[in-house]
Write a protein that holds these residues in place. Sequence first.
Motif, PDB file in Angstrom:
ATOM      1  N   ASN A   1      51.338 -23.021 -14.503  1.00 44.11           N
ATOM      2  CA  ASN A   1      52.125 -23.059 -13.276  1.00 44.11           C
ATOM      3  C   ASN A   1      51.921 -24.437 -12.662  1.00 44.11           C
ATOM      4  O   ASN A   1      50.791 -24.843 -12.414  1.00 44.11           O
ATOM      5  CB  ASN A   1      51.649 -21.967 -12.320  1.00 44.11           C
TER       6      ASN A   1
ATOM      7  N   THR B   1      51.226 -17.991  -9.959  1.00 41.95           N
ATOM      8  CA  THR B   1      50.558 -18.039 -11.260  1.00 41.95           C
ATOM      9  C   THR B   1      50.403 -16.629 -11.821  1.00 41.95           C
ATOM     10  O   THR B   1      50.613 -16.396 -13.013  1.00 41.95           O
ATOM     11  CB  THR B   1      49.174 -18.706 -11.131  1.00 41.95           C
TER      12      THR B   1
ATOM     13  N   GLN C   1      46.691 -23.168 -13.239  1.00 35.55           N
ATOM     14  CA  GLN C   1      47.424 -24.030 -12.330  1.00 35.55           C
ATOM     15  C   GLN C   1      46.576 -25.258 -12.046  1.00 35.55           C
ATOM     16  O   GLN C   1      45.382 -25.277 -12.346  1.00 35.55           O
ATOM     17  CB  GLN C   1      47.709 -23.279 -11.023  1.00 35.55           C
TER      18      GLN C   1
ATOM     19  N   THR D   1      50.212 -24.898  -6.887  1.00 30.46           N
ATOM     20  CA  THR D   1      48.871 -24.360  -6.649  1.00 30.46           C
ATOM     21  C   THR D   1      48.888 -22.986  -5.984  1.00 30.46           C
ATOM     22  O   THR D   1      47.868 -22.540  -5.459  1.00 30.46           O
ATOM     23  CB  THR D   1      48.061 -25.331  -5.767  1.00 30.46           C
TER      24      THR D   1
ATOM     25  N   SER E   1      52.770 -33.206  -8.823  1.00 35.53           N
ATOM     26  CA  SER E   1      52.415 -32.077  -9.670  1.00 35.53           C
ATOM     27  C   SER E   1      52.177 -32.509 -11.106  1.00 35.53           C
ATOM     28  O   SER E   1      51.240 -32.039 -11.765  1.00 35.53           O
ATOM     29  CB  SER E   1      53.522 -31.017  -9.624  1.00 35.53           C
TER      30      SER E   1
END
Length: 243
Positions: free
Chosen positions: A7, A15, A36, A10, A53
Motif C-alpha cells: 500500500n 492496507t 506500507q 500510511t 510516497s
Amino acid sequence: MRLVVMNPNTTESMTASIRSTAEASASPGTEILATQPLWGPESIEGHFEGYLSAAAVLDRLAALDEPYDALVMAGFGEPGREGAQELLDVPVLDITESAAQMALMLGHSYGVVTTLDRAVPQIQDRLLTAGLLQRCASVRGTGLGVLELEEDEARTVEVIIETARKVVEEDRAEVVCLGCGGMAGLQEKVSAALGVPVVDGVAAAVKFAESLVSLGLTTSKARSFAPPRPKTIGSWPLHQHLG
C-alpha cells in the motif's frame, strides 16, 4: 510462494482492505505479506504526494529483510514502480497496468473509475507510458477522496456505480477498472449492477504475479531496469535515521 503487496500510503485500514482482497484472490499456498511505508502521506491525491510516497515505498523495500517472490504495488497511477524494478530481482507488478492488461483480455475497450478528478491526468499519463491508453475509452473521477472511500461503503459503491455507468453508457467502455487500491474488493457489486466485467487492480496484479513466479520469469536487467549503480546516498534507508 510469498507476495509482498505494498500500500503506497500510511493508512493502516487501507492496507488491511488491500490485504483482504489480495488474500481472497491468491491461490492456495500463496502467502500475502501486506505492508506500507513507515513514513509518508496518509493518502495520495496528486503528484507531490505521489513522489513522496514513491521515495517512502523504495525506502521501505530497501529495508525489507523477509524473503519474497514478487512485489505488487497497490497505487493506481502513481510513480515508483520503475525504481522498484531496478532495486529488486523479483517481478514487480503495478495495479494500474495489471488492471488495464486484464481488461484488454475481456473487451475491446475499457474505462477507469477513480477518486478525485485531479487524479485523471496522472492515470492517463501512466497508461500512455505503458502503451495502454489507445483502447481506454475514458478515465472518470467519482469526486470521492481516497480516505472517503472507507467512510461509508454503501455510499462509496453507489457513487462508483453511478460513475461507472457513464463510462459504459456514454463513453462506450466494455470493461471497467477500479482506479484506486482503496476500492479493492468492490468489483463484484459494481459488476452486478452494470452487467459488464469489472477488474480490481489488486486482484489482477496478484494473479499476474503468481503466473510470473510460476513461469520463472522476472524483470529484464539488460538495460532499462539494470540495478542502480553503486554510489553514496545519504541517510538511506531513510527510516533508520528518523526520530
